[in-house]
Design a protein around this motif. Sequence first.
Motif, PDB file in Angstrom:
ATOM      1  N   PRO A  95      -5.364  12.207   3.135  1.00  0.00           N
ATOM      2  CA  PRO A  95      -4.208  11.518   2.547  1.00  0.00           C
ATOM      3  C   PRO A  95      -4.633  10.725   1.310  1.00  0.00           C
ATOM      4  O   PRO A  95      -5.792  10.366   1.137  1.00  0.00           O
ATOM      5  N   LYS A  96      -3.670  10.435   0.465  1.00  0.00           N
ATOM      6  CA  LYS A  96      -3.883   9.535  -0.658  1.00  0.00           C
ATOM      7  C   LYS A  96      -3.345   8.159  -0.285  1.00  0.00           C
ATOM      8  O   LYS A  96      -2.307   8.053   0.375  1.00  0.00           O
ATOM      9  N   ALA A  97      -4.031   7.129  -0.707  1.00  0.00           N
ATOM     10  CA  ALA A  97      -3.572   5.759  -0.458  1.00  0.00           C
ATOM     11  C   ALA A  97      -3.998   4.892  -1.623  1.00  0.00           C
ATOM     12  O   ALA A  97      -5.097   5.052  -2.163  1.00  0.00           O
ATOM     13  N   ALA A  98      -3.117   3.976  -2.033  1.00  0.00           N
ATOM     14  CA  ALA A  98      -3.409   3.129  -3.185  1.00  0.00           C
ATOM     15  C   ALA A  98      -2.799   1.750  -2.993  1.00  0.00           C
ATOM     16  O   ALA A  98      -1.760   1.597  -2.333  1.00  0.00           O
ATOM     17  N   ILE A 132       0.854  -1.185   0.000  1.00  0.00           N
ATOM     18  CA  ILE A 132       0.000   0.000   0.000  1.00  0.00           C
ATOM     19  C   ILE A 132       0.892   1.237   0.000  1.00  0.00           C
ATOM     20  O   ILE A 132       1.863   1.308   0.771  1.00  0.00           O
ATOM     21  N   LEU A 133       0.594   2.173  -0.872  1.00  0.00           N
ATOM     22  CA  LEU A 133       1.308   3.450  -0.916  1.00  0.00           C
ATOM     23  C   LEU A 133       0.446   4.503  -0.215  1.00  0.00           C
ATOM     24  O   LEU A 133      -0.745   4.639  -0.513  1.00  0.00           O
ATOM     25  N   LEU A 134       1.064   5.231   0.709  1.00  0.00           N
ATOM     26  CA  LEU A 134       0.364   6.252   1.488  1.00  0.00           C
ATOM     27  C   LEU A 134       1.151   7.557   1.409  1.00  0.00           C
ATOM     28  O   LEU A 134       2.379   7.555   1.598  1.00  0.00           O
ATOM     29  N   SER A 135       0.457   8.651   1.134  1.00  0.00           N
ATOM     30  CA  SER A 135       1.140   9.936   1.031  1.00  0.00           C
ATOM     31  C   SER A 135       1.646  10.379   2.398  1.00  0.00           C
ATOM     32  O   SER A 135       0.913  10.363   3.386  1.00  0.00           O
TER      33      SER A 135
END
Length: 517
Positions: free
Chosen positions: A95-98, A85-88
């Motif tokens: 926040p952005k998370a993907a 998971i990528l978290l800003s």
Amino acid sequence: MSSAEQHEEPSPGGLPFDSVFSTVTHGWQFDRKVDGACGPTDKDAVRLIWLKNIGRDGVIAEADPENDEWRTDAPERLLLRAGDILLSSVVSGRPKAALVKEADLPAVAVRSLFILRPIHRLSTEHYRLILAFLRSDTVGALAVGGFQQHLRRAQLSELQLPKEDPALAAALSDLAAAGQRLGEMAAEAGALAESAFDRSASQEEVRRLVITTGQLTRLRSLAAAQLDDPSFIIRTRYPYPIALRWRNVEAQRSAEGEADAQSKEYEAVLKAAETLLGYSALVTTALAHEAGITCKAIKAFKGKIATGKGGGPGFGDWQRILQQIGSADGISALPPEHPLHEFADLLADDEAEVACKSLGTKRNSRAHWREDLPAVSASKLKEARDGLRYLLTRARFLADLQLLDVSNVAWDHHEQSETVSFRRLMGDHNVVPTETMRYAGSKRIGEILYLSDRDHGLHPLSPFLTCEKCANCAALSLFYADKEDGTLLQTSLEHGHFYPYVADERALGALRTVGLR
């Protein structure tokens, strides 16, 4: 208990962050002076994923050969894996998370991103919940700083992540899908309006094109607007007996001005209220029986049918079942998504209790001719109608609990699943198409009535509720066990038709099994 097991033990409020993610790594702080830039097709090329490549919807943008960057010198320890998971770490608002997928690889996250690596692969539903949480204001509020606000790794370690909850995850997925569909329709409408004069055509031709091409968009808009009308939802999405009774209420109301119109509408309202409570109480009883739960009111209902003392069940019996089931032994042990909890909440409200009591008093007075008949005052009608509307609003969960009449089941030995043919008895009409579905649950399916919950689990309702063609009017109807003068009857929820049970030993045996005979 081992130290590893202790590490996995969730806290009462959620899952400790460190019990889900093994590492939290900052994105690559690469040096542009080092010669490592390359093209997307070069050997060992790794794409750089920046914060700008992650959308607010949690989707990582597809690789763009012209605008993205690739390098060959990315450290192996920072290479992303599917499931990361990528978290800003730099936060502006939420926040952005993907979620990183195979299609995004090979890649490495850069600078203002955290890489969260799970200890073990999570389910799709759990990923969805965690991503929604990481994109929330709760996490965003942790960011500190001036012009640029930053999340810190130590703050993440203190977070409590949501536990796995398939029902909540499915609801979030449905919301996302609905939002996407609405966005696509809005974009389609906007594109059509903007392109109306992008061709050399007369105004008459443009008008005809917009009217014909935009018809589907307009119809979608009208259909969506109807869902803001509670009456439309009840008529089209509630279980058949309740939806039909509500349609009768609306039909009587539309006859306003005719002789005795108020009295007929008043009677329709009271019948609709009793059907709502009756259906809910009978489904509650079936669910409780399946779960091995009971209460005093359910025992009393079964006793009435089994012994015939005091006649069949009525408004008060249904009301007591719904009021008592919430405190029954064992209900707290059921999973939070079990539909029995929602039925227990139906009357668990002061206003609902007042409405139910008022409607019950009116119904009993009407049944025993203790009223100022034939006239019904406008205020009494309004009070009854408002009470019914309130109860129907609280019962909106019924729109998600599908009533399925299974007509045929075929077992597939190779697939180890069943092909189930069924009719979905939702909405105010009982003539509906037959549908099919695959079912691979742990229990075999019978040709009876079922309640399908939000997770598509099937709960048997027979013999508390059965579905068959009425012997009096030939309409497909729902029946429940009733008793009058010692005679065992089956009575319809939709129209009140009744007749003795057919001397079918199998049906009578089912009643005996559940304590109704």
